[in-house]
Design a protein around this motif. Structure first.
Motif, PDB file in Angstrom:
ATOM      1  N   PHE A  89       0.833  -1.210   0.000  1.00 20.41           N
ATOM      2  CA  PHE A  89       0.000   0.000   0.000  1.00 20.41           C
ATOM      3  C   PHE A  89       0.866   1.258   0.000  1.00 20.41           C
ATOM      4  O   PHE A  89       0.510   2.267  -0.619  1.00 20.41           O
ATOM      5  N   GLU A  90       1.989   1.207   0.689  1.00 19.65           N
ATOM      6  CA  GLU A  90       2.904   2.349   0.679  1.00 19.65           C
ATOM      7  C   GLU A  90       3.506   2.553  -0.708  1.00 19.65           C
ATOM      8  O   GLU A  90       3.617   3.684  -1.193  1.00 19.65           O
ATOM      9  N   LYS A  91       3.879   1.478  -1.355  1.00 23.58           N
ATOM     10  CA  LYS A  91       4.512   1.563  -2.677  1.00 23.58           C
ATOM     11  C   LYS A  91       3.546   2.070  -3.740  1.00 23.58           C
ATOM     12  O   LYS A  91       3.923   2.884  -4.600  1.00 23.58           O
ATOM     13  N   HIS A  92       2.281   1.605  -3.667  1.00 28.13           N
ATOM     14  CA  HIS A  92       1.326   1.898  -4.740  1.00 28.13           C
ATOM     15  C   HIS A  92       0.315   2.983  -4.365  1.00 28.13           C
ATOM     16  O   HIS A  92      -0.671   3.185  -5.083  1.00 28.13           O
ATOM     17  N   ASP A  93       0.552   3.665  -3.232  1.00 21.47           N
ATOM     18  CA  ASP A  93      -0.265   4.830  -2.878  1.00 21.47           C
ATOM     19  C   ASP A  93      -1.740   4.466  -2.672  1.00 21.47           C
ATOM     20  O   ASP A  93      -2.635   5.013  -3.321  1.00 21.47           O
ATOM     21  N   GLY A  94      -1.969   3.527  -1.770  1.00 20.61           N
ATOM     22  CA  GLY A  94      -3.336   3.143  -1.419  1.00 20.61           C
ATOM     23  C   GLY A  94      -3.523   3.166   0.088  1.00 20.61           C
ATOM     24  O   GLY A  94      -2.573   3.369   0.851  1.00 20.61           O
ATOM     25  N   ILE A  95      -4.751   2.956   0.524  1.00 16.28           N
ATOM     26  CA  ILE A  95      -5.057   2.901   1.956  1.00 16.28           C
ATOM     27  C   ILE A  95      -5.702   1.558   2.272  1.00 16.28           C
ATOM     28  O   ILE A  95      -6.659   1.130   1.609  1.00 16.28           O
ATOM     29  N   LEU A  96      -5.179   0.892   3.298  1.00 19.93           N
ATOM     30  CA  LEU A  96      -5.807  -0.291   3.870  1.00 19.93           C
ATOM     31  C   LEU A  96      -6.692   0.160   5.024  1.00 19.93           C
ATOM     32  O   LEU A  96      -6.226   0.806   5.965  1.00 19.93           O
ATOM     33  N   TRP A  97      -7.963  -0.185   4.963  1.00 14.88           N
ATOM     34  CA  TRP A  97      -8.900   0.076   6.055  1.00 14.88           C
ATOM     35  C   TRP A  97      -8.983  -1.225   6.845  1.00 14.88           C
ATOM     36  O   TRP A  97      -9.613  -2.187   6.392  1.00 14.88           O
ATOM     37  N   TYR A  98      -8.309  -1.247   7.990  1.00 19.74           N
ATOM     38  CA  TYR A  98      -8.108  -2.492   8.742  1.00 19.74           C
ATOM     39  C   TYR A  98      -9.186  -2.639   9.820  1.00 19.74           C
ATOM     40  O   TYR A  98      -9.159  -1.952  10.838  1.00 19.74           O
ATOM     41  N   PRO A  99     -10.140  -3.565   9.635  1.00 20.04           N
ATOM     42  CA  PRO A  99     -11.291  -3.643  10.532  1.00 20.04           C
ATOM     43  C   PRO A  99     -11.191  -4.771  11.563  1.00 20.04           C
ATOM     44  O   PRO A  99     -12.064  -5.619  11.661  1.00 20.04           O
ATOM     45  N   SER A 100     -10.119  -4.773  12.327  1.00 16.95           N
ATOM     46  CA  SER A 100      -9.948  -5.837  13.316  1.00 16.95           C
ATOM     47  C   SER A 100      -9.285  -5.275  14.569  1.00 16.95           C
ATOM     48  O   SER A 100      -8.379  -4.436  14.477  1.00 16.95           O
ATOM     49  N   HIS A 101      -9.739  -5.736  15.738  1.00 18.96           N
ATOM     50  CA  HIS A 101      -9.016  -5.464  16.985  1.00 18.96           C
ATOM     51  C   HIS A 101      -7.590  -5.970  16.794  1.00 18.96           C
ATOM     52  O   HIS A 101      -7.356  -6.954  16.103  1.00 18.96           O
ATOM     53  N   TYR A 102      -6.634  -5.297  17.405  1.00 22.19           N
ATOM     54  CA  TYR A 102      -5.262  -5.758  17.203  1.00 22.19           C
ATOM     55  C   TYR A 102      -4.406  -5.370  18.396  1.00 22.19           C
ATOM     56  O   TYR A 102      -4.870  -4.749  19.359  1.00 22.19           O
ATOM     57  N   GLU A 103      -3.121  -5.736  18.322  1.00 21.32           N
ATOM     58  CA  GLU A 103      -2.217  -5.640  19.472  1.00 21.32           C
ATOM     59  C   GLU A 103      -1.582  -4.270  19.640  1.00 21.32           C
ATOM     60  O   GLU A 103      -0.886  -4.013  20.629  1.00 21.32           O
ATOM     61  N   GLY A 104      -1.780  -3.353  18.679  1.00 17.64           N
ATOM     62  CA  GLY A 104      -1.244  -2.009  18.803  1.00 17.64           C
ATOM     63  C   GLY A 104       0.205  -1.893  18.365  1.00 17.64           C
ATOM     64  O   GLY A 104       0.738  -2.701  17.632  1.00 17.64           O
ATOM     65  N   PHE A 105       0.835  -0.808  18.842  1.00 22.85           N
ATOM     66  CA  PHE A 105       2.236  -0.518  18.550  1.00 22.85           C
ATOM     67  C   PHE A 105       2.481  -0.378  17.046  1.00 22.85           C
ATOM     68  O   PHE A 105       3.464  -0.865  16.504  1.00 22.85           O
ATOM     69  N   TRP A 148       1.735 -13.010  20.409  1.00 20.74           N
ATOM     70  CA  TRP A 148       2.984 -12.618  21.075  1.00 20.74           C
ATOM     71  C   TRP A 148       2.836 -11.277  21.788  1.00 20.74           C
ATOM     72  O   TRP A 148       3.211 -11.144  22.954  1.00 20.74           O
ATOM     73  N   GLU A 149       2.300 -10.294  21.079  1.00 17.28           N
ATOM     74  CA  GLU A 149       2.210  -8.954  21.660  1.00 17.28           C
ATOM     75  C   GLU A 149       1.144  -8.864  22.740  1.00 17.28           C
ATOM     76  O   GLU A 149       1.336  -8.183  23.756  1.00 17.28           O
ATOM     77  N   ASN A 150       0.008  -9.521  22.541  1.00 16.19           N
ATOM     78  CA  ASN A 150      -1.009  -9.497  23.588  1.00 16.19           C
ATOM     79  C   ASN A 150      -0.505 -10.163  24.859  1.00 16.19           C
ATOM     80  O   ASN A 150      -0.760  -9.686  25.972  1.00 16.19           O
ATOM     81  N   SER A 151       0.207 -11.279  24.709  1.00 20.06           N
ATOM     82  CA  SER A 151       0.760 -11.942  25.891  1.00 20.06           C
ATOM     83  C   SER A 151       1.818 -11.068  26.556  1.00 20.06           C
ATOM     84  O   SER A 151       1.929 -11.051  27.793  1.00 20.06           O
ATOM     85  N   ARG A 152       2.597 -10.330  25.765  1.00 19.25           N
ATOM     86  CA  ARG A 152       3.585  -9.428  26.357  1.00 19.25           C
ATOM     87  C   ARG A 152       2.895  -8.331  27.159  1.00 19.25           C
ATOM     88  O   ARG A 152       3.303  -8.030  28.296  1.00 19.25           O
ATOM     89  N   ILE A 153       1.857  -7.734  26.583  1.00 25.11           N
ATOM     90  CA  ILE A 153       1.125  -6.683  27.305  1.00 25.11           C
ATOM     91  C   ILE A 153       0.530  -7.251  28.586  1.00 25.11           C
ATOM     92  O   ILE A 153       0.609  -6.632  29.665  1.00 25.11           O
ATOM     93  N   LEU A 154      -0.073  -8.438  28.478  1.00 23.63           N
ATOM     94  CA  LEU A 154      -0.652  -9.060  29.661  1.00 23.63           C
ATOM     95  C   LEU A 154       0.426  -9.353  30.707  1.00 23.63           C
ATOM     96  O   LEU A 154       0.241  -9.074  31.895  1.00 23.63           O
ATOM     97  N   ARG A 155       1.554  -9.910  30.268  1.00 20.96           N
ATOM     98  CA  ARG A 155       2.624 -10.249  31.202  1.00 20.96           C
ATOM     99  C   ARG A 155       3.119  -9.012  31.949  1.00 20.96           C
ATOM    100  O   ARG A 155       3.276  -9.027  33.177  1.00 20.96           O
ATOM    101  N   GLU A 156       3.362  -7.934  31.217  1.00 22.15           N
ATOM    102  CA  GLU A 156       3.861  -6.717  31.850  1.00 22.15           C
ATOM    103  C   GLU A 156       2.838  -6.122  32.801  1.00 22.15           C
ATOM    104  O   GLU A 156       3.188  -5.621  33.874  1.00 22.15           O
ATOM    105  N   THR A 157       1.570  -6.182  32.431  1.00 24.17           N
ATOM    106  CA  THR A 157       0.523  -5.615  33.275  1.00 24.17           C
ATOM    107  C   THR A 157       0.288  -6.470  34.515  1.00 24.17           C
ATOM    108  O   THR A 157       0.189  -5.954  35.637  1.00 24.17           O
ATOM    109  N   VAL A 158       0.206  -7.781  34.325  1.00 27.11           N
ATOM    110  CA  VAL A 158      -0.022  -8.675  35.469  1.00 27.11           C
ATOM    111  C   VAL A 158       1.131  -8.593  36.468  1.00 27.11           C
ATOM    112  O   VAL A 158       0.913  -8.494  37.685  1.00 27.11           O
ATOM    113  N   THR A 159       2.367  -8.598  35.985  1.00 31.08           N
ATOM    114  CA  THR A 159       3.502  -8.546  36.908  1.00 31.08           C
ATOM    115  C   THR A 159       3.597  -7.191  37.599  1.00 31.08           C
ATOM    116  O   THR A 159       3.972  -7.115  38.773  1.00 31.08           O
ATOM    117  N   ALA A 160       3.247  -6.117  36.893  1.00 30.96           N
ATOM    118  CA  ALA A 160       3.251  -4.792  37.523  1.00 30.96           C
ATOM    119  C   ALA A 160       2.233  -4.708  38.648  1.00 30.96           C
ATOM    120  O   ALA A 160       2.393  -3.923  39.590  1.00 30.96           O
TER     121      ALA A 160
END
Length: 383
Positions: A89-105, A148-160
């Motif tokens: 999408f970056e190369k061809h000048d388009g937009i992806l409309w991403y309709p899903s919950h996701y891990e962020g970052f 991977w990322e959701n478990s990392r967020i959970l791990r950091e939050t739970v341990t904190a």
């Protein structure tokens, strides 16, 4: 006078290991296209493609759509597929409309994110689980970035917060031989299981764990619930009845919401797809993406991406979940977090925010020790 007409891509893996949820997403997108066709400011002509869950096909099909002059594509479910196609999408000048919950970052210039960011799903879920069930978590997930990322967020939050992640296990997408995983969970006896398994793997795990606990006389929903940010109504429809009840899901939308906009959405969806499962967060996010895209195209008067991005930042939509709007800084949406407990093929909403909250994809404004339900009761218990 004829309305402006634009071709848009709809790219969902309606075949393959996560076809159930991808089919729900396509249905939501097509429902929005139909409604816009009846009374919208523009006419949308959808070009539907199915990558079949194959990462290489996502890239090939994205390139094909963009080469044919399609500038806006609503699609992708997994984070691996999203990351796979962004360079295209970056190369061809388009937009992806991403309709899903996701891990962020992530906040890519060529993506508009209409699903929930981590502060809108996983942080409220962790707070609820630890305050309700205890502080020992067992993480299971499909072996890619979402888990991977959701478990990392959970791990950091739970341990904190002084808790413990007793184990993390990852399986290939589509894996259904889960006997060893289930035995490991039962042996660990965590306070809760956090699952980022997707598609048929997630369904197989819920069934196998429920049967194993029943055989051992364990009240699994009461003493060791499975919690997720991706379990939805179409998944429950696929589960065997004895394994459906008592799962915890964090989302911004459930079909059981009662408001005039959602009542109409559920009714139109049922009429359009009488054999399909109930509406879901994934279907609603796809529906929202198409609606926001249509509004931005109408305001911009062109499908050129800079003009559309500027216009979408000014859009506000009365969505089935409630009002939503775009955060111009990150191109994510203000959404309303909710917690549901499964019952049959739907969810009882047990907690919800009284209003949408600003997306925080990099968790720069959110602390692991933020309280969502206790000392700062911004959420109300839903009756």
């Amino acid at each position: 006078m004829a309305r402006p007409s634009y071709r848009i891509g709809l790219m969902f893996s309606t075949t393959g290991p996560y076809s159930t949820v991808a089919s729900a997403m396509l249905n939501g997108a097509l429902l929005a296209v139909s409604e816009i066709g009846e009374a919208g400011p523009v006419e949308l002509m959808p070009v539907v493609v199915d990558p079949g869950g194959d990462l290489s096909r996502y890239t090939a099909l994205s390139g094909q759509l963009l080469a044919e002059g399609v500038r806006h594509v609503v699609g992708c479910y997994t984070s691996s597929s999203r990351k796979e196609v962004i360079p295209c999408f970056e190369k061809h000048d388009g937009i992806l409309w991403y309709p899903s919950h996701y891990e962020g970052f992530e906040s890519a210039d060529n993506v508009v994110y209409t699903g929930a960011a981590p502060n809108q799903h996983i942080l409220p879920l962790i707070d609820y689980l630890m305050s309700t069930f205890g502080d020992r978590a067992f993480c299971v997930g499909s072996n890619y970035i979402w888990a991977w990322e959701n478990s990392r967020i959970l791990r950091e939050t739970v341990t904190a917060r002084g808790g413990t992640v007793v184990a993390e296990r990852y399986l290939p997408v589509g894996e259904t031989d889960l006997r060893k995983l289930v035995d490991a969970v039962i042996e660990a006896r965590p306070s809760f299981v956090f699952s980022s398994l997707i598609g048929i793997s997630g369904l197989a795990f819920l069934s196998a764990l429920r049967h194993a606990c029943l055989a051992r006389g364990i009240d699994q929903p009461g003493t060791m619930p499975v919690a997720s940010c991706n379990l939805s109504e179409p998944d429950l429809d696929e589960l065997e009845p004895e394994a459906r009840d008592g799962h915890i899901s964090s989302s911004v939308y459930f079909s059981a919401l009662r408001n005039p906009v959602n009542d109409a959405f559920v009714s139109r969806h049922a009429a359009a797809y009488p054999s399909a499962p109930l509406t879901s967060a994934d279907a609603e996010a796809s529906y929202i993406a198409v609606k926001l895209l249509a509004g931005a195209l109408a305001e911009a008067g062109t499908d050129e991406i800079l003009a559309v991005k500027a216009a979408v930042a000014r859009q506000r939509l009365a969505a089935p979940q409630g009002d939503v709007w775009v955060d111009a800084e990150t191109m994510h949406l203000h959404l309303t977090p909710r917690i549901g407990r499964s019952r049959g093929t739907e969810f009882d909403i047990i907690r919800e925010e009284p209003a949408p909250i600003r997306p925080d994809p990099y968790l720069v404004r959110s602390s692991p020790t933020d309280s969502w339900f206790a000392s700062a009761p911004r959420l109300r218990v839903a009756k």
